[in-house]
Write an enzyme that holds these catalytic residues in place. Structure first.
Site, PDB file in Angstrom:
ATOM      1  N   LEU A 194       0.713  -1.151  -0.090  1.00 38.92           N
ATOM      2  CA  LEU A 194       0.137  -0.100  -0.101  1.00 38.92           C
ATOM      3  C   LEU A 194       0.860   1.131   0.084  1.00 38.92           C
ATOM      4  CD1 LEU A 194      -3.111   0.670   0.239  1.00 38.92           C
ATOM      5  CD2 LEU A 194      -2.912   0.407   2.576  1.00 38.92           C
ATOM      6  N   ASP A 195       0.702   2.222  -1.044  1.00 38.58           N
ATOM      7  CA  ASP A 195       1.577   3.285  -1.220  1.00 38.58           C
ATOM      8  C   ASP A 195       1.807   4.024   0.144  1.00 38.58           C
ATOM      9  OD1 ASP A 195       2.112   2.484  -3.808  1.00 38.58           O
ATOM     10  OD2 ASP A 195       0.348   3.868  -4.325  1.00 38.58           O
ATOM     11  N   TYR A 196       2.833   4.717   0.273  1.00 37.09           N
ATOM     12  CA  TYR A 196       3.441   5.630   1.390  1.00 37.09           C
ATOM     13  C   TYR A 196       1.983   6.539   1.789  1.00 37.09           C
ATOM     14  CZ  TYR A 196       6.147   9.141   3.955  1.00 37.09           C
ATOM     15  OH  TYR A 196       6.576   9.908   5.086  1.00 37.09           O
TER      16      TYR A 196
END
Length: 178
Positions: free
Chosen positions: A39-41
């Site tokens: 899950l992206d930053y």
């Protein structure tokens, strides 16, 4: 073991520290578990972690086509045409996407405030979409909404396969039955 984490905004999806960025180590106390997917930053929401390699493979391998559903706040009032385009699939720089489940949504009453908050511009409205994918390219939801003219402002994954946030507060974990 299978663990659900509601990953907060601006947290790296890894345990190893990188500069001054926050990591999963701050939130997950269980040892020897690893993220099943990423899950992206700058994305929030459901992240599954496991110590079972076979389970991680079933959750993340595109051949198993586990649906992933996101609530997406976009810049502007998303049109029916944009939603239809997402449903058909859009062409990105790395090729066409598969058709997505997409529909207009309302900001949920259970949604937590984001820190820092999404920028507010009085003259430009925002709207919410629910988007379900069965593939997982890099930053795919953000690229898809931008391709139809409505850039993503906030992205929250609410479910993966049969697993959902179900009221889990940001930064908290819950042990699940695999």
């Amino acid at each position: 073991m299978l663990i659900a984490l509601n990953k907060p905004f601006n947290v790296l999806c890894q345990f190893t520290r990188e500069g001054d960025k926050r990591t999963l180590a701050e939130f997950v106390q269980q040892k020897n578990v690893y993220p099943a997917g990423r899950l992206d930053y700058d994305s929030e929401g459901l992240l599954l972690l496991t110590d079972d390699g076979g389970l991680a493979h079933r959750l993340t391998d595109p051949r198993h086509k586990q649906p992933k559903t996101y609530l997406v706040q976009v810049d502007g009032a998303a049109t029916d045409e944009a939603v239809q385009a997402l449903r058909r699939g859009v062409v990105l720089n790395d090729g066409p996407t598969q058709p997505a489940g997409a529909e207009h949504a309302v900001e949920p009453d259970w949604l937590w405030p984001r820190d820092p908050p999404v920028r507010f511009r009085k003259a430009i409205p925002t709207s919410w979409l629910s988007i379900t994918l069965r593939e997982g390219r890099n930053r795919q939801v953000r690229r898809m909404t931008a391709a139809v003219g409505f850039p993503t402002l906030r992205l929250i994954r609410v479910s993966v396969g049969g697993y959902a946030l179900d009221g889990l507060p940001p930064g908290e974990t819950r042990v699940l039955a695999p």
